[in-house]
Scaffold this active site. Structure first.
Site, PDB file in Angstrom:
ATOM      1  N   HIS A 143      14.373  13.154  12.588  1.00 35.79           N
ATOM      2  CA  HIS A 143      13.188  13.225  13.442  1.00 35.79           C
ATOM      3  C   HIS A 143      12.279  12.007  13.233  1.00 35.79           C
ATOM      4  O   HIS A 143      11.350  11.808  13.987  1.00 35.79           O
ATOM      5  CB  HIS A 143      12.416  14.549  13.268  1.00 35.79           C
ATOM      6  CG  HIS A 143      11.728  14.729  11.960  1.00 35.79           C
ATOM      7  ND1 HIS A 143      11.606  15.942  11.346  1.00 35.79           N
ATOM      8  CD2 HIS A 143      11.105  13.853  11.146  1.00 35.79           C
ATOM      9  CE1 HIS A 143      10.957  15.799  10.196  1.00 35.79           C
ATOM     10  NE2 HIS A 143      10.631  14.541  10.062  1.00 35.79           N
ATOM     11  N   HIS A 144      12.587  11.205  12.201  1.00 34.07           N
ATOM     12  CA  HIS A 144      11.866   9.936  12.048  1.00 34.07           C
ATOM     13  C   HIS A 144      12.479   8.855  12.931  1.00 34.07           C
ATOM     14  O   HIS A 144      12.007   7.728  12.964  1.00 34.07           O
ATOM     15  CB  HIS A 144      11.933   9.473  10.589  1.00 34.07           C
ATOM     16  CG  HIS A 144      11.261  10.417   9.632  1.00 34.07           C
ATOM     17  ND1 HIS A 144       9.930  10.328   9.310  1.00 34.07           N
ATOM     18  CD2 HIS A 144      11.744  11.505   8.962  1.00 34.07           C
ATOM     19  CE1 HIS A 144       9.625  11.295   8.456  1.00 34.07           C
ATOM     20  NE2 HIS A 144      10.690  12.024   8.235  1.00 34.07           N
ATOM     21  N   SER A 168      -2.143  26.987  -5.066  1.00 37.40           N
ATOM     22  CA  SER A 168      -1.771  28.391  -5.280  1.00 37.40           C
ATOM     23  C   SER A 168      -2.255  28.898  -6.632  1.00 37.40           C
ATOM     24  O   SER A 168      -2.314  30.103  -6.863  1.00 37.40           O
ATOM     25  CB  SER A 168      -0.248  28.572  -5.196  1.00 37.40           C
ATOM     26  OG  SER A 168       0.219  28.125  -3.948  1.00 37.40           O
ATOM     27  N   SER A 203      13.329   6.597 -13.411  1.00 36.65           N
ATOM     28  CA  SER A 203      12.240   7.345 -14.042  1.00 36.65           C
ATOM     29  C   SER A 203      12.088   8.724 -13.406  1.00 36.65           C
ATOM     30  O   SER A 203      11.971   9.733 -14.099  1.00 36.65           O
ATOM     31  CB  SER A 203      10.947   6.537 -13.927  1.00 36.65           C
ATOM     32  OG  SER A 203       9.841   7.363 -14.168  1.00 36.65           O
ATOM     33  N   SER A 204      12.105   8.750 -12.062  1.00 33.85           N
ATOM     34  CA  SER A 204      11.938  10.022 -11.361  1.00 33.85           C
ATOM     35  C   SER A 204      13.073  10.982 -11.662  1.00 33.85           C
ATOM     36  O   SER A 204      12.852  12.183 -11.851  1.00 33.85           O
ATOM     37  CB  SER A 204      11.902   9.802  -9.849  1.00 33.85           C
ATOM     38  OG  SER A 204      10.712   9.207  -9.496  1.00 33.85           O
ATOM     39  N   TRP A 248       6.932   0.049   4.069  1.00 37.03           N
ATOM     40  CA  TRP A 248       7.417   0.821   2.912  1.00 37.03           C
ATOM     41  C   TRP A 248       8.752   1.472   3.218  1.00 37.03           C
ATOM     42  O   TRP A 248       9.477   1.882   2.321  1.00 37.03           O
ATOM     43  CB  TRP A 248       6.386   1.863   2.464  1.00 37.03           C
ATOM     44  CG  TRP A 248       6.476   3.189   3.156  1.00 37.03           C
ATOM     45  CD1 TRP A 248       5.900   3.516   4.338  1.00 37.03           C
ATOM     46  CD2 TRP A 248       7.199   4.354   2.720  1.00 37.03           C
ATOM     47  NE1 TRP A 248       6.215   4.812   4.670  1.00 37.03           N
ATOM     48  CE2 TRP A 248       7.012   5.354   3.697  1.00 37.03           C
ATOM     49  CE3 TRP A 248       7.979   4.652   1.598  1.00 37.03           C
ATOM     50  CZ2 TRP A 248       7.586   6.622   3.594  1.00 37.03           C
ATOM     51  CZ3 TRP A 248       8.552   5.918   1.504  1.00 37.03           C
ATOM     52  CH2 TRP A 248       8.349   6.883   2.491  1.00 37.03           C
ATOM     53  N   LYS A 292       2.759  30.037   4.295  1.00 41.75           N
ATOM     54  CA  LYS A 292       1.997  29.647   3.102  1.00 41.75           C
ATOM     55  C   LYS A 292       0.503  29.591   3.402  1.00 41.75           C
ATOM     56  O   LYS A 292      -0.320  30.064   2.618  1.00 41.75           O
ATOM     57  CB  LYS A 292       2.485  28.285   2.581  1.00 41.75           C
ATOM     58  CG  LYS A 292       3.918  28.318   2.082  1.00 41.75           C
ATOM     59  CD  LYS A 292       4.275  27.079   1.319  1.00 41.75           C
ATOM     60  CE  LYS A 292       3.845  27.162  -0.108  1.00 41.75           C
ATOM     61  NZ  LYS A 292       4.837  27.652  -1.041  1.00 41.75           N
ATOM     62  N   HIS A 324       0.843  -1.197   0.000  1.00 40.94           N
ATOM     63  CA  HIS A 324       0.000   0.000   0.000  1.00 40.94           C
ATOM     64  C   HIS A 324       0.880   1.249   0.000  1.00 40.94           C
ATOM     65  O   HIS A 324       0.700   2.152  -0.822  1.00 40.94           O
ATOM     66  CB  HIS A 324      -0.937  -0.009   1.207  1.00 40.94           C
ATOM     67  CG  HIS A 324      -1.605   1.311   1.470  1.00 40.94           C
ATOM     68  ND1 HIS A 324      -2.574   1.837   0.645  1.00 40.94           N
ATOM     69  CD2 HIS A 324      -1.435   2.230   2.461  1.00 40.94           C
ATOM     70  CE1 HIS A 324      -2.966   3.004   1.115  1.00 40.94           C
ATOM     71  NE2 HIS A 324      -2.287   3.284   2.214  1.00 40.94           N
ATOM     72  N   GLU A 344      11.654  13.452   0.341  1.00 44.65           N
ATOM     73  CA  GLU A 344      10.609  12.766  -0.441  1.00 44.65           C
ATOM     74  C   GLU A 344       9.205  13.243  -0.056  1.00 44.65           C
ATOM     75  O   GLU A 344       8.361  13.445  -0.925  1.00 44.65           O
ATOM     76  CB  GLU A 344      10.735  11.247  -0.233  1.00 44.65           C
ATOM     77  CG  GLU A 344       9.552  10.426  -0.726  1.00 44.65           C
ATOM     78  CD  GLU A 344       9.391  10.398  -2.246  1.00 44.65           C
ATOM     79  OE1 GLU A 344      10.335  10.802  -2.941  1.00 44.65           O
ATOM     80  OE2 GLU A 344       8.324   9.988  -2.713  1.00 44.65           O
ATOM     81  N   HIS A 386      12.855  12.078   3.953  1.00 44.44           N
ATOM     82  CA  HIS A 386      12.199  13.313   4.360  1.00 44.44           C
ATOM     83  C   HIS A 386      12.025  14.300   3.214  1.00 44.44           C
ATOM     84  O   HIS A 386      10.929  14.787   2.991  1.00 44.44           O
ATOM     85  CB  HIS A 386      12.789  13.967   5.602  1.00 44.44           C
ATOM     86  CG  HIS A 386      11.774  14.917   6.154  1.00 44.44           C
ATOM     87  ND1 HIS A 386      10.684  14.491   6.858  1.00 44.44           N
ATOM     88  CD2 HIS A 386      11.584  16.237   5.956  1.00 44.44           C
ATOM     89  CE1 HIS A 386       9.887  15.512   7.099  1.00 44.44           C
ATOM     90  NE2 HIS A 386      10.406  16.585   6.571  1.00 44.44           N
ATOM     91  N   ASP A 403       6.983  22.273 -25.908  1.00 45.06           N
ATOM     92  CA  ASP A 403       7.009  20.905 -25.383  1.00 45.06           C
ATOM     93  C   ASP A 403       8.016  20.869 -24.243  1.00 45.06           C
ATOM     94  O   ASP A 403       8.589  21.897 -23.875  1.00 45.06           O
ATOM     95  CB  ASP A 403       7.395  19.896 -26.487  1.00 45.06           C
ATOM     96  CG  ASP A 403       6.862  18.487 -26.172  1.00 45.06           C
ATOM     97  OD1 ASP A 403       7.021  18.028 -25.026  1.00 45.06           O
ATOM     98  OD2 ASP A 403       6.262  17.869 -27.071  1.00 45.06           O
ATOM     99  N   THR A 459       5.894  27.061   6.511  1.00 47.41           N
ATOM    100  CA  THR A 459       4.633  26.399   6.185  1.00 47.41           C
ATOM    101  C   THR A 459       3.452  27.248   6.642  1.00 47.41           C
ATOM    102  O   THR A 459       2.459  27.395   5.917  1.00 47.41           O
ATOM    103  CB  THR A 459       4.575  25.003   6.839  1.00 47.41           C
ATOM    104  OG1 THR A 459       5.832  24.356   6.627  1.00 47.41           O
ATOM    105  CG2 THR A 459       3.481  24.158   6.244  1.00 47.41           C
ATOM    106  N   TYR A 482       8.343  16.088   0.949  1.00 50.24           N
ATOM    107  CA  TYR A 482       8.126  17.414   0.357  1.00 50.24           C
ATOM    108  C   TYR A 482       8.036  17.329  -1.153  1.00 50.24           C
ATOM    109  O   TYR A 482       7.338  18.126  -1.789  1.00 50.24           O
ATOM    110  CB  TYR A 482       9.214  18.403   0.809  1.00 50.24           C
ATOM    111  CG  TYR A 482       9.066  18.684   2.285  1.00 50.24           C
ATOM    112  CD1 TYR A 482       8.026  19.486   2.732  1.00 50.24           C
ATOM    113  CD2 TYR A 482       9.885  18.083   3.220  1.00 50.24           C
ATOM    114  CE1 TYR A 482       7.826  19.692   4.074  1.00 50.24           C
ATOM    115  CE2 TYR A 482       9.692  18.285   4.573  1.00 50.24           C
ATOM    116  CZ  TYR A 482       8.655  19.088   4.991  1.00 50.24           C
ATOM    117  OH  TYR A 482       8.448  19.284   6.322  1.00 50.24           O
ATOM    118  N   ARG A 503       1.405   1.061  15.101  1.00 55.13           N
ATOM    119  CA  ARG A 503       1.043   0.904  13.697  1.00 55.13           C
ATOM    120  C   ARG A 503       1.504  -0.466  13.208  1.00 55.13           C
ATOM    121  O   ARG A 503       2.257  -1.157  13.880  1.00 55.13           O
ATOM    122  CB  ARG A 503       1.664   2.030  12.869  1.00 55.13           C
ATOM    123  CG  ARG A 503       3.167   2.021  12.860  1.00 55.13           C
ATOM    124  CD  ARG A 503       3.753   3.296  12.289  1.00 55.13           C
ATOM    125  NE  ARG A 503       3.677   3.302  10.833  1.00 55.13           N
ATOM    126  CZ  ARG A 503       4.511   4.003  10.055  1.00 55.13           C
ATOM    127  NH1 ARG A 503       5.454   4.744  10.585  1.00 55.13           N
ATOM    128  NH2 ARG A 503       4.381   3.970   8.745  1.00 55.13           N
TER     129      ARG A 503
END
Lengths: 385, 524
Positions: free
Chosen positions: B294-295, B260, B161-162, B133, B323, B68, B247, B245, B97, B320, B249, B442
Site C-alpha cells: 500500500h506504500h 495501556s 543492534s535491533s 529515508w 484498541k 531527519h 517497522e 511496514h 535482569d 486498531t 508497527y 513531499r
C-alpha cells in the site's frame, strides 16, 4: 533591564510578527487558490469519482470521529476525580467488544465497494485515441506523441521559472515553479493514454486535475489515462524524489479544442521535418556558434556555468575534453559520463544541436580550437556505436 | 545475597551488564538522537518557511530530509523503546535482569559508532545520503553519493543492534517471568514488546538484505535493482516495504503498551478488555506483514494486487479501532486525574486516532493516487509517529521517572511541556493535510505561492514544538539534580504491577529472589 527584556520578547515574537505581516499584506500575488484545504477538483469523470470517494471516506471518518471523540471527551469530563468521581471496577464485556469489531468491519465494506469500482475504471486503459510516451529525466520531462501515420514527434518540457525568482531577487509570478517552456498539448474529450517511463532514476508524473499519478520507472513502462472534459491549463509536479532538482520539474498540460490540437500537431510535425532537413546541411562556423550558444544556455549552463567556469559539472574553459580529441568530446556529449551528473545527451538533443554545442564549447570561453563539428559527424558517430 | 552497587567511573557504563544502566544509556542516547534529528527538521522547516530558496541549497535539503527520517526512526524512536524495555520488562515480570546481559551491553554499544558513522557522511565529499529515508533505488545506488557505502554499513550495525535487542527481549519474557506470572497476566507493555520483538527478528534481516543488494549493485557489478542488467527497481520497493511496514508497527506497538499502563493508573480502574487488547496487538502484527504494497499503489501493480493490498490495509482499522475503544472505555466511569503522563496518553489516543483516519483515507487506492507522495502523507505519518510514538514516550518518561530516580519531576513544567507540545505539534502537522490535498509534493525545498500560508504556519508550529523539547530536557535534568525526593514504592496511587512493589528509587538489583505474583495484581 526592562529594555533588554523588551528586546528579547520582540526577538522571540519576531517570527510570529513576520508571519502576521505577511499574511495580512498578501505579500505575493497568486492565482492558485491560497488557503486551499481540500483536494483539487478534477476535470475528468474518473477524477470526479476519486474526489467523491475521498469525500465519502472523509465524512465517514468525521462521523466516526464525532462519536469516538464525543465518548472520549465525555469520559474525560464526566469522571474527573476532582468532581468526586468514584471508579467502577468493570473491565470486560464480550457483547460490546464483539459489536465494536463488527460495526467497523461493516463500515469498511461500505467504503470498499465504490473504491473497487473506481479502481477498475482507472485501470481500463483500452481504446485510447492518443498515446503519449512520457519519459522522466533528471530533471525534465520528455513527451513523445506516438502517431499512427507519419513520424512521431517529441520534445522536452523544462522548468521556465527564472533563477532570480527562486533566489528571491525578482518577484515570484503566480505560476512560480509550475511553468514550463513547452507544455504537453492534448485535445478535449479524447481518451489520452500515457505510457510512462524514466531514463535515469524514478520519477512520478502527476497532474491533480487530470487525476493521473503514475511512477516513471527506468526500464519499465507504466500505463495511465485521462479524458479531460474542460479546456484549460492544468499544472502538476514530479511526485517521486529524483535527486537535486526534484522540486523543479513541473508538468503543464494544455487541454485544447480538437482543431487547435490538430494545428499544433501539424506545426510540430513541420518543425520536426525542418530539423530533419537541417541535419543534412553543413553549417558555417558562425551559425554553429550561434546555435551552440542557445543550446548551451538551455542545457549546460546550470552545471557548467555561464562562462564555462564549472560548478556542479567540471569547468569547460580549458577542459581536456573540450580542447582534446573531437571524437572523445562527442562521446561525452552523446553518452554522458557514468557515475557523474553528466547525462547522456544523445537522446535529448538532436544532431544539429549536438554538433552546435560541441563546436561552441570547443571555441568559446577561450577554448580556441578552431574546429567545427557538423550534424553528419554526430550522425556517423552514433551510427558507428 | 551480596547485593553490590554499580562500579565506579566510566567503566560502569562501558562494561555494565545491568539492565537499568543499559536502559538509561539507551534513553539518553535516543534523546540525543531526537535532538539531532529535530535540528535537521528545524532546518527543513526554516527553508520551507517561505517560498524561494533562502537558507540551504536543494542538494543539502535532500540530505536533511533523509537524515531527519533515518535518525528519528533508527536513532530516536527505536532505541528509546528498547531503553524502556530494558528498564521496565524485568521489573514488570519480576526478573532480576535481562536474559542475555552481555549481549545487551553489546547491542547498545554498537549504536553510537553506527550513528557517528551515519552523521559523518554529512561531512564527506558529495555529502550524506540524499535519497530519502526510504532510499529507493536507483537514486540510492547508481546515482547515490559515494557516502552511501558508509550509510549501508551504518544500517547493518543498527539492524544488528535491533536484532540482538529483540532476541534478548524474547528470551527474557519467555524464560524469566516470576512464578505465577502467566502470559495472560503480563502487563500490556510486556505483551506489546514481545510481539514487537518478533516483528523485529522477522524484518530487520530483510532490511539487511535490501542494503546488501544495494552494496552489491554499487560495488560488485550486480543488477538487482537495475533494469539495464535484468533487475527491477520496483523489487527494491517490495523488499524495503516488506521491512518498512512492520517497522512502523515496531515503532508504535510499544507506545500502545505504554498508554495501556498509564490510562488505567490515572483512571483508577483496570484496563478494559485486556484479552482483546492482546489479540488486537497480535492481529495488527500479523496484518502488518501482508499490507506492504500500500506504500506503492502508484508503482503500476496489476489490479488484483492493488485490490488485495487495499482490502488487507483497510482491515487494520478493525483491531486498531478496538484498541481505541478499549482505552476510552477504561476511562469511562473511572476516577480521572490529569498528571502529565495522563495528558500525553489522552492526547495520544486522540491524535493517533486522527492519524488512523488519514491512514484509512490513504488505504483507499484510487484516492491514494491523489494523496501519494504529498504532504498529506507527511501529515499522516507524523500524527502516528510523533503523536503516537513520541507522545507515548514522553508519557512513559514522566510516568516512570520517579521510580527510576526517586525524585518527582516538576508537574507544572511537565504540564507546560505537554500543552506547548500539543499546540506546536498540531500547528505543524494539521495544515500539512491541507497543502498535501491541494497538491504539494513531499520532499521539495521550494513551492508555489499558493502553499505559502500553511507552510509558514507549519514552520512556526515546528519551532514551538522543537523548543518545548528543551523544556522537557530541562525538567528531566532538574528532577535528577534538584527534584523533590520521594520514597513511596507506588508513586501513583492508582498504579498496579510489580514495578511498583520495589522501593523507590529502584535499587541497582531488583527481584534477586522472585516475587510472589499471586499477591499483586500483575497488570492494571
Amino acid at each position: 533591564m526592562y529594555s533588554q527584556a523588551k528586546r528579547l520578547s520582540q526577538l522571540a515574537l519576531s517570527p510570529v510578527l513576520l508571519a502576521l505581516t505577511m499574511l495580512s499584506s498578501g505579500a505575493w500575488a497568486s492565482n492558485g487558490q491560497r488557503w486551499e484545504t481540500n483536494m483539487t477538483t478534477s476535470v475528468t469523470e474518473v477524477g470526479q469519482k476519486i474526489y467523491d470517494l475521498h469525500m465519502l471516506v472523509f465524512w465517514i471518518c468525521v462521523a466516526v470521529g464525532v462519536v469516538v471523540f464525543g465518548f472520549l471527551f465525555y469520559s474525560v469530563f464526566a469522571f474527573r476525580k476532582s468532581k468526586g468521581a468514584k471508579a467502577s471496577s468493570f473491565h470486560e464485556n464480550t457483547t460490546v467488544e464483539i459489536a465494536w469489531t463488527i460495526v467497523p468491519f461493516l463500515i469498511l465494506v461500505v467504503m470498499a465497494w465504490p473504491a473497487t469500482t473506481t479502481l477498475i475504471e482507472i485501470y481500463d486503459t483500452d481504446d485510447a485515441d492518443i498515446d503519449i510516451l512520457v519519459t522522466g529525466y533528471q530533471w525534465k520531462w520528455k513527451y513523445e506523441y506516438i502517431l499512427p501515420e507519419g513520424d512521431n514527434i517529441s520534445f522536452f518540457s523544462n522548468l521556465l521559472t527564472d533563477k532570480s525568482e527562486i533566489y528571491n531577487t525578482a518577484e515570484k509570478g503566480s505560476n512560480y515553479l509550475l511553468e514550463v517552456d513547452e507544455p504537453m498539448v492534448i485535445p478535449v474529450d479524447k481518451k489520452v493514454r500515457f505510457l510512462i517511463t524514466a531514463n535515469d532514476v524514478l520519477h512520478a508524473w502527476w497532474v491533480p486535475a487530470l487525476a493521473v499519478k503514475k511512477d516513471a520507472i527506468p526500464g519499465f513502462i507504466n500505463e495511465s489515462w485521462t479524458r479531460a472534459e474542460e479546456i484549460g491549463v492544468y499544472r502538476g509536479q514530479c511526485a517521486e524524489l529524483c535527486g537535486r532538482d526534484h522540486g523543479y520539474m513541473p508538468i503543464v498540460v494544455n487541454v485544447v479544442e480538437q482543431g487547435e490540437y490538430d494545428q499544433w500537431l501539424a506545426g510540430k510535425q513541420a518543425e520536426a521535418a525542418e530539423i530533419k532537413e537541417l541535419m543534412a546541411q553543413t553549417f558555417s562556423m558562425d551559425e554553429l556558434m550561434q546555435r551552440g550558444k542557445g543550446v548551451y544556455t538551455r542545457s549546460c549552463i546550470a552545471c557548467h556555468g555561464a562562462n564555462g567556469e564549472g560548478g556542479v559539472g567540471k569547468a569547460i574553459a580549458g577542459s581536456p575534453i573540450a580542447t582534446g580529441e573531437v571524437a572523445q568530446h562527442i562521446d561525452v556529449m552523446v553518452n554522458g559520463v557514468a557515475g557523474t551528473a553528466m547525462q547522456a545527451f544523445g537522446g535529448q538533443l538532436n544532431d544539429v544541436e549536438l554538433a552546435a554545442v560541441v563546436t561552441y564549447t570547443r571555441n568559446a570561453f577561450g577554448n580556441n580550437m578552431g574546429d567545427k563539428v557538423q550534424p553528419i559527424d554526430i550522425y556517423n558517430f552514433k551510427k558507428g556505436q | 545475597m551480596g547485593a553490590h552497587g554499580p562500579a565506579k567511573g566510566l567503566t560502569r557504563w562501558l562494561f555494565t551488564t545491568n539492565h537499568k544502566d543499559i536502559g538509561t544509556m539507551y534513553l539518553w542516547f535516543s534523546f540525543a538522537m531526537f535532538l539531532l534529528g529535530g535540528s535537521f527538521a528545524m532546518i527543513i522547516r526554516a527553508e520551507l518557511f517561505q517560498p524561494g530558496l533562502q537558507i540551504v541549497e536543494p542538494e543539502f535539503f535532500n540530505q536533511m530530509t533523509t537524515m531527519h527520517g533515518l535518525v528519528m526512526v533508527f536513532g530516536a524512536i527505536m532505541p528509546a523503546f528498547v531503553g524502556l524495555a530494558n528498564w521496565m520488562i524485568p521489573l514488570m515480570i519480576g526478573a532480576p535482569d535481562m536474559a542475555l546481559p552481555r549481549m545487551n551491553n553489546w547491542s547498545f554499544w554498537i549504536l553510537p559508532p553506527a550513528f557517528a558513522l551515519l552523521a559523518s557522511t554529512l561531512f564527506m565529499e558529495g555529502g550524506g545520503p540524499n535519497f530519502g529515508w526510504t532510499f529507493y533505488a536507483p537514486l540510492s545506488t547508481t546515482y547515490a553519493p559515494p557516502s552511501v557505502t558508509y550509510f549501508i554499513f551504518g544500517v547493518h550495525i543498527m539492524g544488528l543492534s535491533s536484532i540482538m535487542g529483540a532476541i534478548n527481549i524474547i528470551a527474557t519474557i519467555v524464560n524469566m517471568r516470576a512464578p505465577g506470572m502467566t502470559y495472560m497476566k503480563m502487563p500490556l507493555f510486556v505483551w506489546t514488546w514481545l510481539i514487537t520483538a518478533f516483528l523485529l527478528v522477522a524484518v530487520m534481516p530483510v532490511l539487511a538484505g535490501a542494503v546488501t543488494m544495494m552494496l552489491m549493485d554499487i560495488h560488485f557489478g550486480t543488477s538487482f535493482f537495475s533494469a539495464a542488467g535484468g533487475g527491477d527497481p520496483v523489487l527494491f520497493q517490495h523488499v524495503f516495504w516488506f521491512f518498512g511496514h512492520p517497522e512502523v508497527y515496531i515503532i508504535i506497538l510499544p507506545g500502545f503498551g505504554v498508554v495501556s499502563q498509564i490510562i488505567p493508573t490515572f483512571s483508577r480502574k483496570p484496563l478494559f478488555g485486556y484479552d482483546s487488547m492482546v489479540y488486537a496487538t497480535a492481529s495488527i502484527a500479523f496484518l502488518s506483514f501482508i499490507v506492504w504494497a500500500h506504500h506503492m499503489y502508484t508503482v503500476g501493480m496489476p489490479i488484483a494486487g492493488e485490490l488485495f493490498f487495499m482490502y488487507a490495509t483497510m482491515l487494520i482499522a478493525v483491531p486498531t479501532a478496538a484498541k481505541v475503544f478499549n482505552w476510552i472505555t477504561t476511562m469511562f466511569k473511572g476516577s480521572l486525574t490529569f498528571e502529565t503522563p495522563m495528558l500525553f496518553s489522552i492526547a495520544f489516543v486522540f491524535l493517533f486516532t486522527v492519524g488512523g483516519f488519514s491512514g484509512l483515507m490513504l488505504a483507499i487506492a484510487p484516492a491514494d493516487f491523489q494523496y501519494h507522495d504529498t504532504y498529506f502523507v507527511v501529515a499522516h505519518f507524523h500524527y502516528t509517529m510523533v503523536a503516537g510514538a513520541i507522545f507515548s514516550m514522553s508519557a512513559a518518561v514522566y510516568y516512570w521517572l520517579p521510580k527510576w530516580t526517586g525524585k518527582m519531576y516538576n508537574e507544572t513544567m511537565g504540564k507546560t511541556h505537554f500543552w506547548v507540545s500539543f499546540v506546536g505539534f498540531n500547528l505543524t502537522f494539521f495544515p500539512q493535510h491541507f497543502v498535501g490535498l491541494a497538491g504539494m509534493p513531499r520532499r521539495i525545498p521550494d513551492y508555489n505561492l499558493m502553499f505559502a500560508d500553511f507552510n509558514m504556519m507549519s514552520s512556526i508550529g515546528a519551532f514551538i514544538y522543537g523548543a518545548s523539547q528543551l523544556l522537557f530536557l530541562f525538567n528531566v535534568v532538574r528532577t535528577i539534580t534538584h527534584g523533590e525526593k520521594i520514597d513511596d514504592p507506588k508513586v501513583w496511587d492508582g498504579a498496579h504491577g510489580l514495578e511498583w512493589t520495589v522501593p523507590t528509587p529502584a535499587p541497582y538489583h531488583t527481584f534477586t529472589t522472585p516475587p510472589d505474583v499471586k499477591e499483586v495484581e500483575a497488570h492494571g
